[in-house]
Design a protein around this motif. Structure first.
Motif, PDB file in Angstrom:
ATOM      1  N   GLY A 101       6.962   7.479 -17.511  1.00  0.00           N
ATOM      2  CA  GLY A 101       6.405   7.963 -16.393  1.00  0.00           C
ATOM      3  C   GLY A 101       5.488   6.933 -15.574  1.00  0.00           C
ATOM      4  O   GLY A 101       5.378   6.761 -14.511  1.00  0.00           O
ATOM      5  N   PHE A 102       4.858   5.843 -16.437  1.00  0.00           N
ATOM      6  CA  PHE A 102       4.163   4.782 -16.064  1.00  0.00           C
ATOM      7  C   PHE A 102       4.787   3.442 -16.346  1.00  0.00           C
ATOM      8  O   PHE A 102       4.158   2.426 -16.276  1.00  0.00           O
ATOM      9  N   LYS A 103       6.017   3.345 -16.679  1.00  0.00           N
ATOM     10  CA  LYS A 103       6.324   2.146 -17.263  1.00  0.00           C
ATOM     11  C   LYS A 103       6.835   1.127 -16.154  1.00  0.00           C
ATOM     12  O   LYS A 103       6.437  -0.239 -16.148  1.00  0.00           O
ATOM     13  N   ALA A 104       7.263   1.745 -14.912  1.00  0.00           N
ATOM     14  CA  ALA A 104       7.937   0.829 -13.654  1.00  0.00           C
ATOM     15  C   ALA A 104       6.626   0.551 -13.079  1.00  0.00           C
ATOM     16  O   ALA A 104       5.623   1.320 -12.768  1.00  0.00           O
ATOM     17  N   ALA A 105       6.526  -0.619 -12.338  1.00  0.00           N
ATOM     18  CA  ALA A 105       5.649  -1.182 -11.433  1.00  0.00           C
ATOM     19  C   ALA A 105       5.487  -0.053 -10.334  1.00  0.00           C
ATOM     20  O   ALA A 105       4.412   0.160  -9.902  1.00  0.00           O
ATOM     21  N   THR A 106       6.457   0.401  -9.951  1.00  0.00           N
ATOM     22  CA  THR A 106       6.593   1.237  -8.673  1.00  0.00           C
ATOM     23  C   THR A 106       5.790   2.754  -9.052  1.00  0.00           C
ATOM     24  O   THR A 106       5.267   3.340  -8.431  1.00  0.00           O
ATOM     25  N   ASP A 107       5.978   3.093 -10.257  1.00  0.00           N
ATOM     26  CA  ASP A 107       5.309   4.175 -11.116  1.00  0.00           C
ATOM     27  C   ASP A 107       3.762   4.097 -10.770  1.00  0.00           C
ATOM     28  O   ASP A 107       3.035   5.055 -10.645  1.00  0.00           O
ATOM     29  N   GLN A 108       3.455   2.849 -11.459  1.00  0.00           N
ATOM     30  CA  GLN A 108       1.951   2.496 -11.697  1.00  0.00           C
ATOM     31  C   GLN A 108       1.503   2.442 -10.166  1.00  0.00           C
ATOM     32  O   GLN A 108       0.324   3.168  -9.826  1.00  0.00           O
ATOM     33  N   ALA A 109       2.097   1.879  -9.161  1.00  0.00           N
ATOM     34  CA  ALA A 109       1.751   2.052  -7.943  1.00  0.00           C
ATOM     35  C   ALA A 109       1.504   3.252  -7.122  1.00  0.00           C
ATOM     36  O   ALA A 109       0.662   3.536  -6.336  1.00  0.00           O
ATOM     37  N   ARG A 110       2.478   4.163  -7.506  1.00  0.00           N
ATOM     38  CA  ARG A 110       2.424   5.487  -6.960  1.00  0.00           C
ATOM     39  C   ARG A 110       1.210   6.363  -7.469  1.00  0.00           C
ATOM     40  O   ARG A 110       0.404   6.932  -6.583  1.00  0.00           O
ATOM     41  N   VAL A 111       0.798   6.359  -8.661  1.00  0.00           N
ATOM     42  CA  VAL A 111      -0.424   6.955  -8.997  1.00  0.00           C
ATOM     43  C   VAL A 111      -1.664   6.315  -8.516  1.00  0.00           C
ATOM     44  O   VAL A 111      -2.551   7.101  -8.080  1.00  0.00           O
ATOM     45  N   LEU A 112      -1.621   4.790  -8.372  1.00  0.00           N
ATOM     46  CA  LEU A 112      -2.744   4.494  -7.730  1.00  0.00           C
ATOM     47  C   LEU A 112      -2.828   4.680  -6.302  1.00  0.00           C
ATOM     48  O   LEU A 112      -3.986   4.920  -5.661  1.00  0.00           O
ATOM     49  N   ALA A 113      -1.702   5.013  -5.828  1.00  0.00           N
ATOM     50  CA  ALA A 113      -1.717   5.267  -4.200  1.00  0.00           C
ATOM     51  C   ALA A 113      -2.321   6.680  -4.150  1.00  0.00           C
ATOM     52  O   ALA A 113      -3.272   7.041  -3.333  1.00  0.00           O
ATOM     53  N   TYR A 114      -1.955   7.661  -5.259  1.00  0.00           N
ATOM     54  CA  TYR A 114      -2.503   9.013  -5.436  1.00  0.00           C
ATOM     55  C   TYR A 114      -4.003   8.770  -5.277  1.00  0.00           C
ATOM     56  O   TYR A 114      -4.788   9.717  -4.622  1.00  0.00           O
ATOM     57  N   TYR A 115      -4.697   8.039  -6.243  1.00  0.00           N
ATOM     58  CA  TYR A 115      -5.901   7.792  -6.442  1.00  0.00           C
ATOM     59  C   TYR A 115      -6.651   7.405  -4.979  1.00  0.00           C
ATOM     60  O   TYR A 115      -7.791   8.001  -4.876  1.00  0.00           O
TER      61      TYR A 115
END
Length: 230
Positions: A31-45
């Protein structure tokens, strides 16, 4: 009040502009492997932080881009710095004086080794961090609400202790001694270069590694310190 809408694409662009492009990382949890997934959770924060900041004054900068380039960028570079250290495969980490979760919460979107404990005495900031963690679903990331000296003994010893303006570094080295594993590391986030070898040795520590990088228009530093073996 205008609606806050920060997307993963916004975060990917801001990271690239900051000089630390987000990249896929197969070492991360599902769930956090892809750069887009990392960006998504950072956007939530960031969305939650900017929203709560209007009423709670959690951080100084107001707009999400200001927050990203002055504060979140620390976490991106910190992930690289921690990956360069010789830490246990599953370290126990303490983030002292975690405040609104900086650098720890965005860090955990990119660096998810072991158990990470956000230590914060202020109730409102602890509530904010728990809310953010529920939304982001970060693995093995916990909030301890209370004074750092009251951390439960079953959590200790820590393999890694992080401090960003928690207390002056000389006091910090003495304060964390009972909490730190014999081979543990202390990482200090600072606006100043690392102390001299002499000053560190006087307090029984050595500088293992340091790093400097640009955040906005300022230079920030990481120091990794460890106790000198007797």
């Amino acid at each position: 009040m205008s609606k806050i809408n920060i997307s993963a694409a916004d975060i990917l662009g801001a990271a690239s502009k900051s000089g630390r492009r987000l990249q896929a990382d197969p070492r991360q949890d599902e769930g956090f492997k892809a750069a887009t997934d990392q960006a998504r959770v950072l956007a939530y924060y960031l969305t939650l932080l900017v929203k709560w900041n209007k009423s709670m004054n959690l951080v100084g900068p107001q707009g999400w881009e200001q927050v990203f380039h002055s504060l979140i960028v620390d976490s991106l570079h910190l992930a690289d710095f921690l990956n360069s250290l010789e830490l246990p495969e599953s370290p126990v980490s303490l983030d002292l004086g975690a405040g609104a979760g900086l650098p720890g919460i965005p860090l955990r979107a990119l660096w998810q080794a072991g158990d990470y404990h956000l230590v914060e005495a202020r109730q409102k900031r602890s509530i904010f961090m728990r809310t953010a963690l529920r939304m982001m679903k970060l693995p093995r990331t916990h909030v301890f609400e209370g004074r750092a000296e009251k951390i439960p003994q079953q959590t200790l010893p820590a393999d890694l202790i992080l401090s960003k303006a928690f207390m002056p570094w000389k006091e910090l080295l003495v304060f964390v001694k009972p909490m730190l594993a014999p081979q543990g590391r202390i990482v200090v986030l600072s606006n100043d270069p690392a102390p001299s070898v002499h000053d560190l040795e006087e307090l029984g520590h050595t500088l293992e590694r340091s790093m400097e990088y640009k955040a906005g228009d300022k230079i920030h530093y990481f120091w990794c310190l460890r106790p000198i073996e007797s």
